[in-house]
Scaffold this active site. Structure first.
Site, PDB file in Angstrom:
ATOM      1  N   ARG A   1      72.018  56.752  46.569  1.00  0.00           N
ATOM      2  CA  ARG A   1      71.692  56.774  47.995  1.00  0.00           C
ATOM      3  C   ARG A   1      70.174  56.730  48.120  1.00  0.00           C
ATOM      4  O   ARG A   1      69.441  56.780  47.138  1.00  0.00           O
ATOM      5  CB  ARG A   1      72.314  57.978  48.732  1.00  0.00           C
ATOM      6  CG  ARG A   1      72.485  59.259  48.016  1.00  0.00           C
ATOM      7  CD  ARG A   1      71.200  59.957  47.673  1.00  0.00           C
ATOM      8  NE  ARG A   1      70.312  60.092  48.809  1.00  0.00           N
ATOM      9  CZ  ARG A   1      69.018  60.261  48.722  1.00  0.00           C
ATOM     10  NH1 ARG A   1      68.411  60.293  47.537  1.00  0.00           N
ATOM     11  NH2 ARG A   1      68.266  60.378  49.793  1.00  0.00           N
ATOM     12  N   GLY A   2      69.722  56.627  49.382  1.00  0.00           N
ATOM     13  CA  GLY A   2      68.295  56.387  49.613  1.00  0.00           C
ATOM     14  C   GLY A   2      68.136  54.876  49.749  1.00  0.00           C
ATOM     15  O   GLY A   2      68.605  54.123  48.874  1.00  0.00           O
ATOM     16  N   ALA A   3      67.480  54.448  50.845  1.00  0.00           N
ATOM     17  CA  ALA A   3      67.499  53.015  51.182  1.00  0.00           C
ATOM     18  C   ALA A   3      67.088  52.084  50.025  1.00  0.00           C
ATOM     19  O   ALA A   3      67.838  51.160  49.681  1.00  0.00           O
ATOM     20  CB  ALA A   3      66.639  52.787  52.422  1.00  0.00           C
TER      21      ALA A   3
ATOM     22  N   ARG B   1      77.709  50.496  53.423  1.00  0.00           N
ATOM     23  CA  ARG B   1      77.004  51.399  54.358  1.00  0.00           C
ATOM     24  C   ARG B   1      76.262  50.532  55.387  1.00  0.00           C
ATOM     25  O   ARG B   1      75.680  49.518  55.007  1.00  0.00           O
ATOM     26  CB  ARG B   1      76.007  52.308  53.622  1.00  0.00           C
ATOM     27  CG  ARG B   1      76.679  53.337  52.725  1.00  0.00           C
ATOM     28  CD  ARG B   1      75.698  54.385  52.235  1.00  0.00           C
ATOM     29  NE  ARG B   1      75.415  55.391  53.241  1.00  0.00           N
ATOM     30  CZ  ARG B   1      74.481  56.335  53.091  1.00  0.00           C
ATOM     31  NH1 ARG B   1      73.734  56.371  52.002  1.00  0.00           N
ATOM     32  NH2 ARG B   1      74.276  57.236  54.042  1.00  0.00           N
TER      33      ARG B   1
ATOM     34  N   GLN C   1      70.642  66.732  50.881  1.00  0.00           N
ATOM     35  CA  GLN C   1      69.768  65.915  50.035  1.00  0.00           C
ATOM     36  C   GLN C   1      68.414  66.598  49.812  1.00  0.00           C
ATOM     37  O   GLN C   1      67.765  66.387  48.797  1.00  0.00           O
ATOM     38  CB  GLN C   1      69.521  64.538  50.672  1.00  0.00           C
ATOM     39  CG  GLN C   1      70.714  63.607  50.621  1.00  0.00           C
ATOM     40  CD  GLN C   1      71.568  63.696  51.863  1.00  0.00           C
ATOM     41  OE1 GLN C   1      71.644  64.747  52.491  1.00  0.00           O
ATOM     42  NE2 GLN C   1      72.227  62.614  52.224  1.00  0.00           N
TER      43      GLN C   1
ATOM     44  N   ASP D   1      65.219  54.386  56.790  1.00  0.00           N
ATOM     45  CA  ASP D   1      66.332  53.504  56.421  1.00  0.00           C
ATOM     46  C   ASP D   1      66.236  52.157  57.106  1.00  0.00           C
ATOM     47  O   ASP D   1      66.753  51.161  56.602  1.00  0.00           O
ATOM     48  CB  ASP D   1      67.668  54.169  56.740  1.00  0.00           C
ATOM     49  CG  ASP D   1      67.935  55.264  55.724  1.00  0.00           C
ATOM     50  OD1 ASP D   1      67.418  56.376  55.929  1.00  0.00           O
ATOM     51  OD2 ASP D   1      68.593  54.979  54.712  1.00  0.00           O
TER      52      ASP D   1
ATOM     53  N   ASN E   1      66.251  57.232  60.232  1.00  0.00           N
ATOM     54  CA  ASN E   1      66.195  57.988  58.975  1.00  0.00           C
ATOM     55  C   ASN E   1      67.271  59.069  59.061  1.00  0.00           C
ATOM     56  O   ASN E   1      67.976  59.194  60.073  1.00  0.00           O
ATOM     57  CB  ASN E   1      64.803  58.586  58.762  1.00  0.00           C
ATOM     58  CG  ASN E   1      64.633  59.148  57.356  1.00  0.00           C
ATOM     59  OD1 ASN E   1      64.948  58.481  56.369  1.00  0.00           O
ATOM     60  ND2 ASN E   1      64.167  60.381  57.242  1.00  0.00           N
ATOM     61  N   LYS E   2      67.396  59.832  58.016  1.00  0.00           N
ATOM     62  CA  LYS E   2      68.442  60.858  57.932  1.00  0.00           C
ATOM     63  C   LYS E   2      68.531  61.686  59.211  1.00  0.00           C
ATOM     64  O   LYS E   2      67.514  62.058  59.793  1.00  0.00           O
ATOM     65  CB  LYS E   2      68.140  61.749  56.714  1.00  0.00           C
ATOM     66  CG  LYS E   2      69.085  62.884  56.461  1.00  0.00           C
ATOM     67  CD  LYS E   2      70.545  62.487  56.410  1.00  0.00           C
ATOM     68  CE  LYS E   2      70.829  61.388  55.414  1.00  0.00           C
ATOM     69  NZ  LYS E   2      72.175  60.783  55.613  1.00  0.00           N
TER      70      LYS E   2
END
Ligand code: MRU
EC number: 5.3.1.23
Length: 349
Positions: free
Chosen positions: A50-52, A93, A200, A241, A251-252
């Site tokens: 995960r993480g763009a 995603r 995270q 993201d 973003n998150k």
């Protein structure tokens, strides 16, 4: 010299995608070796990677290892199957644009190889996926250097989610200036929002900063205001993201709340990310699709019920921080200040 775990790479004989399973961190470092599309899709969807930027790298390698297994010498058949795999991985995603960016880049490389044999195209796809990884490593360093220009020794820094080495392939985006400053003895005090519901911040940011010997303190998400009020935060550094053409940034989930607080307390809010996260074809944040995830991540996270069975939960995985809350966007090409609409456009000229 900073060393971070590379979250997505190829195995030695370049036939499998190797991932560190981030759902097992921080307690177990488990590596997965994958070469089938369903497991690669599942790994992206379930946040094993995960993480763009790391999602983009995993998708590029994933597409390559699956395409490499296609047993045909016929160009048209190979192309058709390549597109089926690509389109399937693209549905894993929706929010991080790097996924689509990496798959498009692999397709563009395929397009360039017109007239070549299937085995030559496979070599070209391998080269392209390896270039995406190498460029990402260089980007993290450049972002870190620009970001460090905005920081001073002994600062208190707040971060949300994880935009570190484990979310990219090098030293991360939001964490990159922290790593570079640490090498210079800057003695930062980092506060990591734990980042509900999947943690995270506490599982991954604290894991990697602690491993690097950087002073990190985990706080619950709802403590950010208090910590800012106590004067412990000099700057907020977060990843992204997808950045829309007007600077609105996905973003998150929780990032927008942090940005609003930062504005209230007069603390600069920095977004750090590679230009591959800027999507000039998305006009504003309203046009960004926000991923909705399983209710159980809230009510039954990590296998323990924290809400009564049968009670509904709403679980958007990202939010959009409007451009007006953002002090600067830091990319590998430089620091972008408002007005973001104009200045992001200049970045691509
Ligand atoms: O759901 P996740 O863990 O993939 O969300 C990650 C983030 O929101 C990161 O901040 C973002 O992708 C940037 S990573 C350099």
């Amino acid at each position: 010299m900073i060393t971070t775990v590379v979250p997505a790479r190829l195995n030695e004989d370049k036939t499998k995608l190797v991932l560190i399973d981030q759902t097992q961190l921080p307690t177990k470092e488990v590596f997965l070796e994958l070469d089938d599309r369903e497991r690669i899709f599942e790994a992206i969807k379930m946040l094993r990677v995960r993480g763009a930027p790391a999602i983009g790298i995993a998708a590029a390698f994933g597409l390559y290892v699956c395409a490499n297994k296609i047993e045909t010498e016929n160009y048209a058949e190979f192309r058709k199957e390549f597109e089926v795999i690509r389109d399937y991985l693209a549905t894993s995603r929706p929010t991080a644009v790097n996924l689509f960016w990496a798959l498009d880049r692999m397709t563009a490389r395929f397009d360039k190889e017109v007239g070549k044999s299937v085995s030559e195209i496979k070599v070209a796809l391998l080269e392209e996926s390896e270039a995406i990884l190498a460029e990402d490593q260089a980007m993290g360093k450049a972002i870190g250097e620009y970001g460090l220009e905005l920081l001073k020794p002994n600062m208190g820094l707040l971060t949300h989610c994880n935009a570190g080495g484990i979310a990219t392939s090098g030293i991360g985006t939001a964490l990159a200036p922290i790593y570079l400053g640490h090498e210079k003895g800057y003695n930062f005090k980092v506060f990591a929002d734990e980042t509900r519901p999947l943690l995270q911040g506490s599982r991954l940011t604290a894991y990697e900063l602690n491993k690097a010997g950087i002073d990190v303190t985990v706080i619950c998400d709802n403590m950010a205001s208090q910590v800012m009020k106590e004067g412990k935060i000099d700057a907020v550094l977060v990843g992204c993201d997808r950045i829309a053409a007007n600077g609105d940034t996905a973003n998150k989930i929780g990032t927008c709340g942090v940005a609003i607080l930062a504005k209230e307390y007069g603390i600069p809010m920095y977004i750090l990310g590679p230009t591959s996260t800027i999507d000039m074809s998305t006009p504003t944040g309203k046009d960004i699709e926000i991923e909705l995830r399983d209710e159980d991540e809230i009510g039954n996270g990590f296998g323990r019920r924290t809400a009564p069975e049968g009670v509904k939960a709403y679980n958007p995985a990202f939010d959009v921080t409007e451009a007006r809350y953002i002090t600067a966007i830091i990319t590998e090409k430089g620091i972008v200040y408002p007005p973001f609409g104009e200045n992001l456009e200049k970045l691509f000229k």
